[in-house]
Each structure stands twice: as C-alpha cells, then as structure tokens.
Design an enzyme around this catalytic site. Structure first.
Site, PDB file in Angstrom:
ATOM      1  N   ASP A   1       0.895  -1.136   0.126  1.00 31.18           N
ATOM      2  CA  ASP A   1       0.069  -0.119  -0.057  1.00 31.18           C
ATOM      3  C   ASP A   1       0.902   1.254  -0.048  1.00 31.18           C
ATOM      4  O   ASP A   1       1.543   1.582   0.698  1.00 31.18           O
ATOM      5  CB  ASP A   1      -1.002   0.101   1.256  1.00 31.18           C
ATOM      6  CG  ASP A   1      -1.911   1.088   1.171  1.00 31.18           C
ATOM      7  OD1 ASP A   1      -2.203   1.687   0.086  1.00 31.18           O
ATOM      8  OD2 ASP A   1      -2.494   1.209   2.147  1.00 31.18           O
TER       9      ASP A   1
ATOM     10  N   ASP B   1      -3.080   2.359  -5.987  1.00 27.55           N
ATOM     11  CA  ASP B   1      -1.804   2.388  -5.062  1.00 27.55           C
ATOM     12  C   ASP B   1      -1.812   1.178  -4.189  1.00 27.55           C
ATOM     13  O   ASP B   1      -1.399   1.275  -3.347  1.00 27.55           O
ATOM     14  CB  ASP B   1      -1.928   3.704  -4.207  1.00 27.55           C
ATOM     15  CG  ASP B   1      -2.908   3.678  -3.140  1.00 27.55           C
ATOM     16  OD1 ASP B   1      -4.066   2.964  -3.345  1.00 27.55           O
ATOM     17  OD2 ASP B   1      -2.274   4.159  -2.082  1.00 27.55           O
ATOM     18  N   GLU B   2      -2.479   0.142  -4.433  1.00 33.19           N
ATOM     19  CA  GLU B   2      -2.782  -1.037  -3.415  1.00 33.19           C
ATOM     20  C   GLU B   2      -2.919  -2.392  -4.275  1.00 33.19           C
ATOM     21  O   GLU B   2      -3.742  -2.479  -5.326  1.00 33.19           O
ATOM     22  CB  GLU B   2      -4.022  -0.687  -2.800  1.00 33.19           C
ATOM     23  CG  GLU B   2      -3.995  -0.634  -1.005  1.00 33.19           C
ATOM     24  CD  GLU B   2      -5.414  -0.619  -0.746  1.00 33.19           C
ATOM     25  OE1 GLU B   2      -5.855  -1.587  -0.003  1.00 33.19           O
ATOM     26  OE2 GLU B   2      -5.872   0.324  -0.938  1.00 33.19           O
TER      27      GLU B   2
HETATM   28 MG   LIG Z   1      -2.349   3.756   0.173  1.00 30.87          MG
END
Ligand SMILES: [Mg+2]
Length: 353
Positions: free
Chosen positions: A8, A103-104
């Site tokens: 993350d 983003d993960e």
């Molecule tokens: Mg994040």
C-alpha cells in the site's frame, strides 16, 4: 499455508505531488477539489492529518481546521503511470497480483523463489525498488491470510512493514481490535462494543450461530475471520493476453542506440524469464514494443510472430521511435502476445475455492 503481501503506497496522490513539487514537503498539503462550495479532499499528507484532516472531507471544513492547507488538483495520468511502474515491480516477483486500486495490491508470493522464498525479504525488496524507481514510499503487510496482510500493512505505516507468521497468527487475531477488520465500520463497531465484543478473542470463543444471530451474513464472515479462516487466493481474474516488461526511466533517453541496448540487455532477458512457460507451450503469437515519449504520447508497434526474436524487436523499436520525430523517451516496454487456444489464466492461478 500461502504467503501474501499487501502493498500500500503511503498517502499516494499527495506524495506524488510533493515529489514533483518538493517545496511543499514541510507544509500541510492535500489533493482534491479546490472549490470552497463543492470541493472534497481525496488524500492529504501526514502533516495535514495532524490537524484532523482526512480523505472525503469537504475542502471548506478542511481549510477551517487547517488554514494554511495547500490544496492541489489531482493529476490522474501521472498517478496511473506510477501505478503501472509499481505493477511492473510486482511482476518481477510474481504473476499473482490483485490490484485493489491504483496504489494497493495483494501479491501471492508462495511460489516465488526470489529471496530464498522469504516473503518478508521480498516485501522489503519491493519497497526498496519502489523507492528507488519512483521516489515514493510504500508500506507492506505479510501474512498467510489475505485480510491479515491488509491489516498488517497499516501497522507500521508510513514506510514500514509488519509480518504475521503462521505461528503467531492465532495470537494476532485474538488481540486484534475488531474495528481493524475490513468491513467493520463505525456503526458495526459501536454495536459490537455495546455487546462487549472488542477484540478477536471475544468472537473466536463463540459458536458461529451466536454471531450470525446478531449480525446476519456479515456475522458469519466476521466469525470466520476471527477463527483465522480466509480461503481467498488473489484474484487475477482476467485472461492474460500478453506478458511484458517495461521501465520508466529516471532520466529520459534520447538516442536509438541507447534504447536498443537497454532493450536487448535489460528488458529482453527479463521478458525471456517471465515468458518462459509460454515459450514452452508455443503460445506466443506476436511481439510488440511500446514507447512513451516525454509528452506522454504513447505508441505500440506489433508484429505477428511465434518466437522471441531480437531482430523483430529491434525493427519494431525503430518504427516506434520514428513516430516520435525526435522526442525524448520516458518509457520503453516489450511484450509478447499470447494465443489462448489451449490454456487460460484460471488454470494458472491458485485459488483455493
Ligand atoms: Mg495507500
């Protein structure tokens, strides 16, 4: 047991903005709508969070709480590009990648032979590569269950990681405050605390029907989680149409020769490694080269061919570069297209249900 890593990025959008405008680094900054009437924050940095700001907060309220807040508009194309760069890094370690957002992602590294199979070291290397290649930090959680990996990536955030091993997973869940479990929101958590159920152990010791009686279907999933039951594999879902490798350069490349040697010396060996099984299965049906120029214009040249072939890659590179009329190149990638008459992705994943 499987080995999952949940990666993350830290305060992703706003970290990209601060990377590109370093003068913002020691100020409270948010990415979001700047209209005082309708604007909403999408991400804010850790300085802004100290003022109680968070994502989804209306900009007007945020500015009241933190009058020096700098709100910058988002640049989705840049975030997408970084997201692809990160995905590229993941692919060096495993094919089993489940992106949850830009983003993960969950990675299943059970069968990865990198780092002698140590998921902890793989996570470290991935975070290091992300930092070197994007100048951004990421956090990671490592665990034998997906939902625990996700909880763990939050434990040492920002720029940290946390491991839950098969040996300590029972204890970890027993001590886990229930509001850390994905799906337990504010309302549910209040209801849980009213009953006196505060952490994993409080639910773990109960029979399932007691939790279901109060929380229905969600109760069943909560009960299972507290028993450490989570059979989900990573969900790569779509059929793979190509295997490729690409790199965004920290400094744009300008000459054909430079690009050609990068393609042959760095990208080709990596592609050969990743596409090995498709080569063996005679699944390759085309070769391709992708180029992104300094102005983000992107072009892909492909040719039907059933084998990896240096000469064809060179020719495609030449054609792709020519389209830029002398523009500098920020990204170069090569790939092979796959023909799917025999095998599809679902036969290569390791879903346990
Ligand atoms: Mg994040």
């Amino acid at each position: 047991m499987r080995k999952f890593i949940h990666v993350d990025m830290d305060a992703f959008f706003v970290s990209v903005e601060i990377r590109d405008q370093p003068e913002l680094a020691d100020k409270p900054v948010a990415v979001g709508g700047r209209s005082r009437q309708r604007g909403v924050l999408s991400t804010c940095n850790y300085i802004a969070r100290q003022f109680g700001l968070h994502s989804a907060m209306p900009t007007a309220i945020a500015i009241r709480k933190c009058p020096n807040l700098i709100v910058v508009p988002g640049r989705m194309s840049v975030y997408k590009e970084v997201s692809e760069q990160i995905r590229e890094i993941f692919k060096r370690y495993t094919d089993l990648i489940e992106p949850l957002s830009l983003d993960e992602a969950y990675l299943d590294v059970t069968d990865s032979d990198n780092c002698q199979g140590s998921a902890t070291l793989i996570a470290k290397e991935i975070r290091q590569a992300i930092f070197e290649e994007t100048q951004l930090t990421a956090s990671a959680g490592i665990a034998p269950l997906k939902f625990i990996a996700k909880i763990a990536s939050d434990m040492n955030k920002p720029n940290g990681q946390f491991v839950v091993t098969p040996e300590n997973i029972d204890e970890f869940i027993s001590e886990l405050p229930l509001n850390k479990i994905p799906g337990v929101g504010k309302v549910t958590y209040e209801k849980l605390t009213t009953i006196g159920w505060l952490k994993g152990a409080d639910i773990k010791r109960l029979p399932e029907h007691e939790v279901v009686h109060r929380f229905g279907k969600f109760g069943s999933s909560l009960w299972k989680k507290c028993q450490g039951i989570d059979y989900r594999g990573v969900n790569t879902s779509r059929i793979r149409k190509s295997v490729g490798v690409e790199r965004t350069f920290s400094q744009n490349m300008t000459t054909y020769n430079e690009l050609e040697s990068y393609m042959l010396d760095t990208l080709m060996p990596e592609l050969l490694r990743r596409a090995e099984k498709y080569v063996k299965d005679n699944q390759i049906d085309k070769l391709g080269v992708k180029v992104k120029f300094q102005d983000f214009q992107q072009t892909t040249k492909e040719q039907k061919h059933s084998k990896m072939d240096e000469t064809i890659f060179k020719e495609l590179l030449y054609q792709a570069i020519s389209r830029g009329n002398g523009k500098e190149v920020r990204l170069l990638g090569i790939h092979v297209g796959l023909n799917h008459s025999q095998i599809n992705e679902s036969q290569m994943t390791f879903d346990l249900h």
